[in-house]
Write a protein that holds these residues in place. Structure first.
Motif, mmCIF file in Angstrom:
data_model
loop_
_atom_site.group_PDB
_atom_site.id
_atom_site.type_symbol
_atom_site.label_atom_id
_atom_site.label_comp_id
_atom_site.label_asym_id
_atom_site.label_seq_id
_atom_site.Cartn_x
_atom_site.Cartn_y
_atom_site.Cartn_z
ATOM 1 N N SER A 272 14.828 39.005 -43.476
ATOM 2 C CA SER A 272 14.392 37.653 -43.818
ATOM 3 C C SER A 272 15.559 36.746 -44.210
ATOM 4 O O SER A 272 15.384 35.530 -44.336
ATOM 5 C CB SER A 272 13.387 37.692 -44.969
ATOM 6 N N GLU A 273 16.773 37.309 -44.404
ATOM 7 C CA GLU A 273 17.933 36.497 -44.773
ATOM 8 C C GLU A 273 18.224 35.466 -43.686
ATOM 9 O O GLU A 273 18.082 35.732 -42.492
ATOM 10 C CB GLU A 273 19.166 37.382 -44.981
ATOM 11 N N GLU A 274 18.668 34.291 -44.103
ATOM 12 C CA GLU A 274 18.912 33.201 -43.162
ATOM 13 C C GLU A 274 19.900 33.582 -42.065
ATOM 14 O O GLU A 274 19.688 33.294 -40.891
ATOM 15 C CB GLU A 274 19.424 31.968 -43.913
ATOM 16 N N ILE A 275 20.989 34.253 -42.421
ATOM 17 C CA ILE A 275 21.994 34.605 -41.417
ATOM 18 C C ILE A 275 21.420 35.580 -40.394
ATOM 19 O O ILE A 275 21.752 35.519 -39.203
ATOM 20 C CB ILE A 275 23.265 35.181 -42.092
ATOM 21 N N VAL A 276 20.541 36.463 -40.839
ATOM 22 C CA VAL A 276 19.915 37.412 -39.906
ATOM 23 C C VAL A 276 18.952 36.684 -38.980
ATOM 24 O O VAL A 276 18.895 36.958 -37.776
ATOM 25 C CB VAL A 276 19.200 38.545 -40.674
ATOM 26 N N GLN A 277 18.217 35.725 -39.517
ATOM 27 C CA GLN A 277 17.282 34.955 -38.703
ATOM 28 C C GLN A 277 18.023 34.105 -37.665
ATOM 29 O O GLN A 277 17.601 34.009 -36.506
ATOM 30 C CB GLN A 277 16.416 34.065 -39.598
ATOM 31 N N ILE A 278 19.128 33.501 -38.062
ATOM 32 C CA ILE A 278 19.939 32.733 -37.117
ATOM 33 C C ILE A 278 20.468 33.647 -36.021
ATOM 34 O O ILE A 278 20.425 33.322 -34.827
ATOM 35 C CB ILE A 278 21.103 32.036 -37.849
ATOM 36 N N ALA A 279 20.972 34.818 -36.428
ATOM 37 C CA ALA A 279 21.496 35.770 -35.450
ATOM 38 C C ALA A 279 20.406 36.239 -34.493
ATOM 39 O O ALA A 279 20.656 36.385 -33.288
ATOM 40 C CB ALA A 279 22.112 36.964 -36.180
ATOM 41 N N LYS A 280 19.199 36.451 -35.025
ATOM 42 C CA LYS A 280 18.092 36.908 -34.171
ATOM 43 C C LYS A 280 17.767 35.856 -33.099
ATOM 44 O O LYS A 280 17.543 36.197 -31.920
ATOM 45 C CB LYS A 280 16.863 37.193 -35.024
ATOM 46 N N ARG A 281 17.759 34.603 -33.468
ATOM 47 C CA ARG A 281 17.494 33.538 -32.492
ATOM 48 C C ARG A 281 18.606 33.489 -31.447
ATOM 49 O O ARG A 281 18.349 33.322 -30.246
ATOM 50 C CB ARG A 281 17.367 32.193 -33.204
ATOM 51 N N ALA A 282 19.858 33.665 -31.885
ATOM 52 C CA ALA A 282 20.982 33.673 -30.948
ATOM 53 C C ALA A 282 20.921 34.892 -30.027
ATOM 54 O O ALA A 282 21.267 34.800 -28.834
ATOM 55 C CB ALA A 282 22.302 33.644 -31.712
#
Length: 350
Positions: A272-282
């Motif tokens: 749920s961390e923001e950096i993980v969510q950004i990475a998942k979208r990328a």
């Protein structure tokens, strides 16, 4: 065409030796590359360590180290594969950042993230420590060879130097001596038998083993002294202090002296961390789909200890890094640059 350009950028990086403590020439090359693209470069130094920073006020940083181990193999190319010390660790990742920056300029896109090129990762991690003294970004991606997996977990580690003292005797009279080599392996067997090293991990298993052992024996003798280095890789959830409590009695029993030279706790980020969510979208945009865990020391430890939520990612293979067979596929360098570009775009929109 991108693969050819990646190959050109990478081979130019590899032709400039940059073992730890001798990063100056490579830093100058990177500065010239960035200035030609129109990027401002901030130089941070404490008199020994030099870091280069682009976009210093950003909340998300890409971090990559400029140093390598001492040169073991000169660079050469076979098709799309580039060989040489540092190809995988981590000049392939460095090339992916430079390729991304070049692409952003060609496409007229903004650089929304910060970038720091650090020194001294391979020896002391002082470059990232210096950066974190002066900057505290909210999030970071540390470039290391992960086979294009996004590593949201990181191993903990214990490194210890030791001396095992036996009893010298003539080589034909083992019953009269005490073999320090055999004592060392007995010590290792007891360490390996500890409960924490029987566990299984989500991304990798814990491990303890010898990485160096010197037992000088110039005469025909039962060896009396061994000096060595052992290293333990821990699961992200295993506490270093708990493992040290188990190590100490064994090391005290078998060694003349010992010293812990590196210890750090690992970590795992929640998805749920923001950096993980950004990475998942990328990842979705660039066709990547694997999360993983980093097994080795990286500058991510210094970042996380200072409160920066950090993932590890990059082209290249950790298994062959530092070896005489170190190499990288430039197509992976291109794919990494596409992922980094996607993160930059997503973060800019957010």
């Amino acid at each position: 065409m991108k693969a050819e350009r990646a190959k050109e950028i990478l081979i130019n990086l590899l032709r400039i030796p940059s073992p730890s403590g001798k990063e100056d020439r490579l830093a100058l090359h990177i500065m010239e590359f960035l200035h030609k693209l129109g990027y401002d470069v901030h130089i941070e130094s404490d008199g020994e360590i030099i870091n280069l920073i682009v976009n210093p006020d950003a909340e998300l940083f890409y971090e990559v180290h400029m140093d390598t181990i001492d040169i073991r193999v000169q660079p050469f190319i076979r098709g799309n594969i580039v060989y040489g010390t540092g190809a995988s660790d981590v000049k392939g990742g460095l090339a992916s950042i430079l390729l991304m920056l070049e692409s952003l300029k060609k496409e007229g896109k903004d650089l929304n993230v910060g970038i720091v090129f650090v020194s001294d990762e391979e020896k002391g991690g002082r470059g990232s420590a210096l950066f974190m003294e002066r900057y505290r970004p909210k999030m970071a991606i540390v470039l290391e060879p992960t086979d294009l997996e996004v590593h949201i977990a990181h191993a903990g580690n214990i490194e210890a130097y030791f001396e095992v003292d036996g009893k010298e005797a003539h080589g034909a009279c083992p019953e009269s001596g005490e073999n320090a080599i055999e004592l060392t392996y007995r010590m290792l067997e007891e360490l390996k038998a500890l409960e924490p090293f029987k566990q299984k991990g989500k991304y990798f298993d814990p491990h303890v083993g010898l990485q160096e052992l010197v037992c000088e024996n110039p005469y025909y003798l039962i060896p009396a002294l061994c000096k060595g280095r052992l290293e333990a890789r821990l699961l992200p959830e295993q506490e270093v202090e708990d493992i040290l409590d188990l190590f100490d009695p064994i090391l005290e029993e078998y060694t003349l002296r010992y010293e812990y030279t590196e210890i750090w706790d690992g970590y795992e980020l929640d998805e749920s961390e923001e950096i993980v969510q950004i990475a998942k979208r990328a990842m979705d945009l660039t066709g990547l789909d694997e999360f993983g865990g980093m097994r080795s020391w990286t500058d991510a430890i210094n970042f996380m200890y200072n409160g920066t939520k950090t993932i590890v990612f990059g082209p290249g293979n950790l298994d062959i890094s530092h070896t005489k067979n170190e190499h990288i596929d430039v197509r992976d360098v291109v794919k990494a640059s596409e992922f980094l570009t996607a993160v930059n775009d997503i973060f800019g929109k957010s």
